[in-house]
Structures are given as C-alpha cells and as structure tokens.
Scaffold this active site. Structure first.
Site, PDB file in Angstrom:
ATOM      1  N   CYS A   2      25.315  -0.598  73.991  1.00 41.53           N
ATOM      2  CA  CYS A   2      25.677  -0.146  75.333  1.00 41.53           C
ATOM      3  C   CYS A   2      24.946  -0.989  76.376  1.00 41.53           C
ATOM      4  O   CYS A   2      23.875  -1.529  76.125  1.00 41.53           O
ATOM      5  CB  CYS A   2      25.300   1.318  75.520  1.00 41.53           C
ATOM      6  SG  CYS A   2      26.055   2.438  74.324  1.00 41.53           S
ATOM      7  N   ARG A  27      28.373  -7.244  75.244  1.00 40.51           N
ATOM      8  CA  ARG A  27      27.657  -6.343  74.343  1.00 40.51           C
ATOM      9  C   ARG A  27      28.607  -5.405  73.591  1.00 40.51           C
ATOM     10  O   ARG A  27      28.223  -4.759  72.626  1.00 40.51           O
ATOM     11  CB  ARG A  27      26.632  -5.509  75.125  1.00 40.51           C
ATOM     12  CG  ARG A  27      25.542  -6.349  75.756  1.00 40.51           C
ATOM     13  CD  ARG A  27      24.615  -5.498  76.614  1.00 40.51           C
ATOM     14  NE  ARG A  27      23.802  -4.607  75.818  1.00 40.51           N
ATOM     15  CZ  ARG A  27      22.625  -4.924  75.295  1.00 40.51           C
ATOM     16  NH1 ARG A  27      22.136  -6.140  75.454  1.00 40.51           N
ATOM     17  NH2 ARG A  27      21.932  -4.047  74.606  1.00 40.51           N
ATOM     18  N   TRP A  76      29.335   2.103  74.102  1.00 43.24           N
ATOM     19  CA  TRP A  76      29.811   1.835  72.750  1.00 43.24           C
ATOM     20  C   TRP A  76      29.678   3.159  72.007  1.00 43.24           C
ATOM     21  O   TRP A  76      28.582   3.645  71.789  1.00 43.24           O
ATOM     22  CB  TRP A  76      28.958   0.746  72.100  1.00 43.24           C
ATOM     23  CG  TRP A  76      29.245   0.484  70.656  1.00 43.24           C
ATOM     24  CD1 TRP A  76      28.866   1.250  69.591  1.00 43.24           C
ATOM     25  CD2 TRP A  76      29.950  -0.616  70.090  1.00 43.24           C
ATOM     26  NE1 TRP A  76      29.284   0.691  68.413  1.00 43.24           N
ATOM     27  CE2 TRP A  76      29.961  -0.458  68.688  1.00 43.24           C
ATOM     28  CE3 TRP A  76      30.579  -1.744  70.641  1.00 43.24           C
ATOM     29  CZ2 TRP A  76      30.566  -1.373  67.837  1.00 43.24           C
ATOM     30  CZ3 TRP A  76      31.170  -2.643  69.787  1.00 43.24           C
ATOM     31  CH2 TRP A  76      31.162  -2.457  68.409  1.00 43.24           C
ATOM     32  N   ASN A 112      21.210   3.984  76.267  1.00 43.03           N
ATOM     33  CA  ASN A 112      21.563   3.070  75.184  1.00 43.03           C
ATOM     34  C   ASN A 112      20.672   3.423  74.001  1.00 43.03           C
ATOM     35  O   ASN A 112      19.457   3.473  74.132  1.00 43.03           O
ATOM     36  CB  ASN A 112      21.328   1.614  75.604  1.00 43.03           C
ATOM     37  CG  ASN A 112      21.512   0.640  74.452  1.00 43.03           C
ATOM     38  OD1 ASN A 112      22.208   0.928  73.485  1.00 43.03           O
ATOM     39  ND2 ASN A 112      20.883  -0.522  74.546  1.00 43.03           N
ATOM     40  N   GLY A 113      21.282   3.685  72.832  1.00 39.62           N
ATOM     41  CA  GLY A 113      20.507   4.035  71.650  1.00 39.62           C
ATOM     42  C   GLY A 113      21.123   5.212  70.921  1.00 39.62           C
ATOM     43  O   GLY A 113      22.263   5.605  71.179  1.00 39.62           O
ATOM     44  N   GLU A 495      28.427 -19.004  57.112  1.00 37.78           N
ATOM     45  CA  GLU A 495      28.543 -18.938  58.563  1.00 37.78           C
ATOM     46  C   GLU A 495      29.973 -19.242  59.011  1.00 37.78           C
ATOM     47  O   GLU A 495      30.502 -18.596  59.919  1.00 37.78           O
ATOM     48  CB  GLU A 495      27.550 -19.906  59.213  1.00 37.78           C
ATOM     49  CG  GLU A 495      27.606 -19.956  60.733  1.00 37.78           C
ATOM     50  CD  GLU A 495      27.273 -18.641  61.410  1.00 37.78           C
ATOM     51  OE1 GLU A 495      27.514 -18.536  62.632  1.00 37.78           O
ATOM     52  OE2 GLU A 495      26.783 -17.703  60.742  1.00 37.78           O
ATOM     53  N   LYS A 499      32.340 -16.640  61.202  1.00 33.29           N
ATOM     54  CA  LYS A 499      32.973 -16.993  62.475  1.00 33.29           C
ATOM     55  C   LYS A 499      34.474 -16.712  62.431  1.00 33.29           C
ATOM     56  O   LYS A 499      35.055 -16.187  63.377  1.00 33.29           O
ATOM     57  CB  LYS A 499      32.731 -18.471  62.795  1.00 33.29           C
ATOM     58  CG  LYS A 499      31.335 -18.778  63.251  1.00 33.29           C
ATOM     59  CD  LYS A 499      31.062 -18.179  64.607  1.00 33.29           C
ATOM     60  CE  LYS A 499      29.595 -17.870  64.785  1.00 33.29           C
ATOM     61  NZ  LYS A 499      29.088 -16.774  63.994  1.00 33.29           N
ATOM     62  N   GLU A 502      35.277 -12.769  62.313  1.00 37.73           N
ATOM     63  CA  GLU A 502      34.879 -11.911  63.422  1.00 37.73           C
ATOM     64  C   GLU A 502      35.693 -12.154  64.684  1.00 37.73           C
ATOM     65  O   GLU A 502      35.832 -11.238  65.501  1.00 37.73           O
ATOM     66  CB  GLU A 502      33.375 -12.031  63.709  1.00 37.73           C
ATOM     67  CG  GLU A 502      32.883 -13.362  64.214  1.00 37.73           C
ATOM     68  CD  GLU A 502      31.363 -13.370  64.394  1.00 37.73           C
ATOM     69  OE1 GLU A 502      30.752 -12.287  64.440  1.00 37.73           O
ATOM     70  OE2 GLU A 502      30.789 -14.467  64.475  1.00 37.73           O
ATOM     71  N   HIS A 518      34.835 -16.892  38.206  1.00 42.01           N
ATOM     72  CA  HIS A 518      34.318 -15.622  37.687  1.00 42.01           C
ATOM     73  C   HIS A 518      35.004 -14.428  38.347  1.00 42.01           C
ATOM     74  O   HIS A 518      34.430 -13.342  38.412  1.00 42.01           O
ATOM     75  CB  HIS A 518      32.803 -15.544  37.866  1.00 42.01           C
ATOM     76  CG  HIS A 518      32.056 -16.556  37.044  1.00 42.01           C
ATOM     77  ND1 HIS A 518      31.933 -16.460  35.672  1.00 42.01           N
ATOM     78  CD2 HIS A 518      31.417 -17.692  37.398  1.00 42.01           C
ATOM     79  CE1 HIS A 518      31.244 -17.490  35.215  1.00 42.01           C
ATOM     80  NE2 HIS A 518      30.920 -18.253  36.250  1.00 42.01           N
TER      81      HIS A 518
END
Length: 622
Positions: A2, A27, A76, A112-113, A495, A499, A502, A518
């Site tokens: 948030c 954010r 959020w 926020n939290g 990485e 990318k 996401e 495998h």
C-alpha cells in the site's frame, strides 16, 4: 505494498496528495482515497476503486477538496475485498460507509501493513460499543486509537503508543485527530515511512519518489516510534512518550530520474539506464583500479574471517544471489548457500557462528528479507546488506551495507536495480578471492578491467534492440516459454523467465538444461519457444544438445550467446549475440536481451507494463 502520503502546510493538500499517490502507483493497488481537513472543519473523506484517475475525477483533481492538511492512500487488499467501503482512509466513527463527505470522527487514518491480532482487538472494541462498517484490519487500529484517546483522556502520542503496545504485526500509520487541526501523527513498525520537511511544509510517504519534487530533506522514523508532523517541523517520540532527536538525511536522487523522460514506459527507460546504474555502482566501489569497501565498513581482515556465506533474498534479488553463488564458490572457493528469505526464517537454521549472511533487497524494506536479517542477528551472525535505498530499514539494521546506485526504480519488474546488485556482488566476489589468495594481482587487475568495460558493452546491446522487438511480436501469443541453461546460464535463465511471466502473463519456466529429460520435456509441443542462455563456453555444447532434443519435438529455439559462437546459428532458429566478456560477468550482458524480450512481448499484448496485475514493487508484508 500500500502507498501512504501526507501533507500539512500552506498549500491546498489534495492536489499534492494525488500527485504523491501517482508516484506510488508502482507499488500496486486496487483502490485509493483522500482525507483532507480545512482548518478546524471536519475531515472530508473521498474514496474510489480502480485506478487513481477515478479518485482524481471524483475530486476534480483535488480541487473540490479544500484544505491544507491531509492524508492519502492506495490500497492493496489483504483483509476484505477490494471495494469502496474497504478502501482507506478509515474513520473511528460508526458510519456504514465513509465513501465520501465530511466525517464526524475523532480519528481518521491510513495504514500499510498487516495487523495479525485484529480479530482479538475487534472483539474487545465490540464489547465497548464500537461498530464496524468494513472488513479491514485497519479500521480496528483506527478505532483502537480512538478508544484509548477517549477512555484515558490523553493526547494523540500517548493514545498511539498504547495502540502500539497492543497490536501485533507490521504497520505504517498516519492519523488526523479532530482536536488537532493542521497536524498529522504517524507510527511505524516494519513497514516503510519517511517524513520530509521544507520551509513551512511537511510531507510523509511510503517511498521517496512521492515527495522528491517537494523536498530532499527527510527523516526516517524508527520501529515502534511515532511522530507529530506540523507545517515545517516534526517531533519524534519513543514508546514511553519521551521525545527523541533525529537528523535529516538528504536524498541525492535526481528528481527527473523518477519521471519517464520521453520513454513510453518506466521499464524501458530503466532498461536503458542500466549502463549508468552499473557504472555508478562500480565507480563507488572501485578507486584507482582497486576495489574498496571502506565506506561500507568492510575490511580485508573481515573478508578473510568468515567460513561460509548465506545469501538471503526474494524474487530477482534471489536470482542475483544465485549468480553470486557460482561466482564466489568458483573464484574464492568459499561455500555459499542461497536462501529464499520467506523460507530462511521458518526452518531450523544450522548456521556456523563464523558465517556471513548477505541480505539483498532493492528497497531495503522487503518484509521477509528484513525478518531473515533479524533472525541472523539474533543468532549472533554477522550481516551484510546490499540495498539501493539510503536509510532503509535493512540498511540501518545490518552490520555492514553495500549501497547500489541505481537511483529510483519505478517499474514493478526490476531491471537496473538487478544489474546494480550484480555489479556490487561482482566486486565482493573478486575482493574476497584476492584477500584469500585464490587469484593473483594479474587476475585481479584483469577482472577489474572487464568490470569497468561492462557499461559500454551493455550500451552496445541496447543499440541493437529492434531485432528483439520484431521477435517479441512473433511470439506474443505463446502459451508456454522455457528458459534453459547450465551453471551461471541457469541463474540468468531464472531471471529471464521471471521477467517474462510477471509482465507478459505468459507461463514461463526456467530449468537447468540437464533436467529437461527428467520430466519437463513432456511439456514441449509444436512451436513451444525454448530459449537457451549459452555464455559459458565449456557448457555450451551440452546445453545445445538439450535444445536439440526439444527441437526434435517441435520446439522453436532461441539462443543468447557471445560473439564468436557462430556455430550456434546452425543449431537454433534465432540467435542474439552479446559482446565478449569474462564468463563470470556474462550474465550482466545476457540478461538485457531477456528483459527486452519480456518488455516488447508485454507491449505487443497491450498490457500495463509498469504495473502488472496482482504485483507490487516492494513487498512489505509477509
């Protein structure tokens, strides 16, 4: 997660709050709201779901909310679904919805939290006649402060301190009290919050970009501290209510660095800023062709002392740790274990007391990484932080700090911070190898020369991005993409895959190339894209052999390799070349085409590149 902003001063608050919230959109959020006071009038609260522009339209860009003191929030969702009622700010009154209009409440606040014991506290407040209109843990905290404020007839600082004693969890909180016009009160534990001051004005925010255009002088509030914010001044208090003194820190970031600067998206701008981020980070650590950690408080004697290394991080920073493991073990011959911070704190740790724990975090506020740092410190293990934000919580609490100089990174998908972290870890690996006698001075000087050449080579890759843009459009509708490599190339594949998934929402996975047979090879279908990272010369043939197995099953192959490996073109369908460098540092070059591939794929699909769904830039809750 948030985003919080606040302002008190001589100007209209709402436009400043909206501007600050716009700088915190990266954010991640699902709703937004403002609470503004006009002198002694009641706070007026306005909320909206969806994008911040909905809130801006609802308030005529802030002009319909008069007043010079206010707080704002982007939410959020954690407790309670994303809707207008659950959006912040929340109030201590019992209105069914505080969606808009003036609010007859003693306390208005944003958070926020996560409050872990909110159910228990909610029951206590229900027993004392409080009613709840939302499903949030935040409303519980606001009403708890109101309860202490009224019951004990105490001031805001004492009421907030009583609240902090009772709640468990993480929080950055900002409150306005009806009896204290022009003042904002804040409290913090584990979630980030900064306070900025200038002539007759004060600002607060979850992150620097929100206030960078207004002031460069900021305070960092400590854990379980609160503050009284008035126009142009701030007073800090400990949990006993005693005033404590703090010094301001000057932010050196260029304000323009937090703007797009003519680029379509922050992500592509930050991809192009990687050469500078790496150059600046290297220049801060290499003096007269020698690596120096003097500013970090790291001595050569210390670099000789630890028996093993645990690198702890999340997401892309964890991938930096994976690269670093290969480097340190190869160059310095020290055992290295790379840990996911979210796992590190919840298992039985068999840490040698002579080990070193390295915590890597762009923001310096990542909740799991911070908890891992504290776990290591509790066990008496030395800690080193690699962070990008001066004065962040991880930076303050670690025994030693290596700062990366990437500047503000706005896009959710990290690029330049990742590259700057790699640069810092390269320097650490080389210096440890030297002081332990694993490389000689000739190797040392050669490696430093190769490091200093990296930024120019990165720029050469960026000059040839059109081929990647063309290829991205070709595979924008792919359902599955696999990234493979061996050794360092596997770490870079991790990485590249992250990318892609996401920001393009295409399912992608990274595998050590030898693991395909495998089980994973059963997923290969006609035209499945398989991307091989092929920079480690002694491993290229083996990886190409694994790629050939995929091609035999209908896969389309892309290879990322160094100039000179032209035989790769005979084995794959599409090849991207990177400049030659020492194999230890090839990942810094190979990752750029993979970043560009993800970016252009997302653009081709018409997605929100900088703010992908369900993701937040800085994960400050567990």
């Amino acid at each position: 997660m948030c985003g919080i902003v606040g302002y008190t001063g001589n100007h209209e608050a709402a436009p400043i709050l909206l501007d600050g919230l716009s700088k915190l959109e990266y954010r991640g959020y699902d709703s937004a709201g403002l609470a503004v006071r006009n002198g002694t009038a009641l706070a007026e609260v306005v909320k909206a779901t969806g994008k911040l522009r909905n809130l801006a339209e609802k308030t005529d860009n802030g002009h319909s909310l008069p007043g010079t003191c206010g707080i704002g929030h982007t939410r959020w969702a954690t407790h309670g679904e994303p809707n207008q009622i659950n959006a912040h700010p929340h109030v201590s009154g019992n209105a069914k919805s505080s969606a808009s209009g003036s609010v007859e409440s003693e306390v208005v606040g944003v958070h926020n939290g996560i409050i872990e014991n909110f159910d228990e506290l909610k029951q206590k407040l229900l027993n004392h006649g409080y009613h709840f209109y939302s499903s949030t843990d935040t409303e519980v905290v606001i009403k708890l402060v109101d309860y202490y404020y009224k019951k004990y007839k105490i001031g805001p600082v004492d009421a907030i301190n009583r609240m902090m004693v009772r709640v468990r969890g993480s929080y950055a909180l900002a409150f306005m009290f009806k009896d204290y016009p022009g003042e904002i009160y804040v409290a913090r534990k584990d979630s980030p919050l900064i306070i900025g001051v200038s002539d007759g004005e004060s600002y607060l925010a979850s992150d620097v970009p929100a206030i960078l255009k207004y002031t460069r002088n900021v305070y960092y509030i400590g854990n379980r501290e609160c503050a009284r914010v008035t126009p142009g001044s701030v007073s800090f208090f400990d949990l006993n209510g005693d005033e404590i003194q703090k010094e301001t820190v000057q932010i050196t970031w260029d304000a323009e660095a937090a703007e797009k600067g003519g680029f379509e998206h922050f992500m592509i701008k930050e991809i192009h800023e990687q050469p500078k981020a790496v150059r600046d980070t290297l220049n801060s650590l290499i003096k007269e062709n020698k690596i120096s950690f003097e500013t970090a408080g790291i001595t050569n004697e210390f670099l000789k002392s630890f028996s093993s290394i645990h690198i702890v991080a999340c997401g892309s920073a964890w991938h930096v740790g994976m690269v670093s493991q290969y480097l340190i073990e190869d160059m310095a011959e020290i055992p290295v274990r790379v840990e996911l911070a979210s796992e590190f704190r919840y298992r039985k740790l068999l840490l040698d007391k002579n080990a070193l724990v390295i915590v890597i975090s762009q923001s310096g506020e990542t909740a799991d990484s911070l908890a891992a740092l504290r776990t290591a410190k509790e066990k008496g293990i030395k800690t080193l932080a690699v962070v990008n934000v001066l004065g962040s919580t991880i930076a303050r609490e670690a025994d030693m700090v290596l700062y990366t100089l990437a500047g503000p990174e706005i896009a959710v998908a990290t690029t330049k911070a990742y590259s700057a972290q790699l640069a810092a870890m390269y320097c650490l690996s080389i210096q440890v190898a030297l002081v332990r006698g694993k490389i000689d001075t000739n190797d040392y000087e050669r490696l430093i020369c190769e490091l200093n050449a990296l930024p120019d080579k990165m720029e050469r890759i960026l000059e040839d991005k059109e081929r990647i843009q063309w290829f991205s459009a070709k595979y924008a509708n792919a359902h599955d993409i696999f990234f493979i490599g061996r050794g360092l190339d596997y770490a870079i594949s991790l990485e590249g895959s992250l990318k892609m998934k996401e920001i393009s929402y295409i399912h992608s996975e990274a595998y050590a190339a030898g693991e395909l047979k495998h089980g994973t090879i059963s997923l290969i279908e006609e035209n499945t894209l398989v991307i091989g990272v092929l920079t480690q010369k002694e491993l290229i043939e083996k990886t190409v052999s694994n790629m050939a197995e995929c091609k035999a099953r209908g896969a389309y192959l892309m290879g990322v390799t160094g100039y000179g490996n032209y035989s790769i073109e005979d084995a794959v369908n599409f090849t991207i070349y990177i400049p030659k460098t020492d194999p230890h540092f090839a990942g810094s070059l190979a990752v750029i085409p993979l970043q560009l591939l993800a970016y252009y794929t997302s653009v081709a699909k018409g997605l929100d590149v900088d703010k992908p769904r369900n993701l937040a830039k800085s994960v400050t809750v567990e």
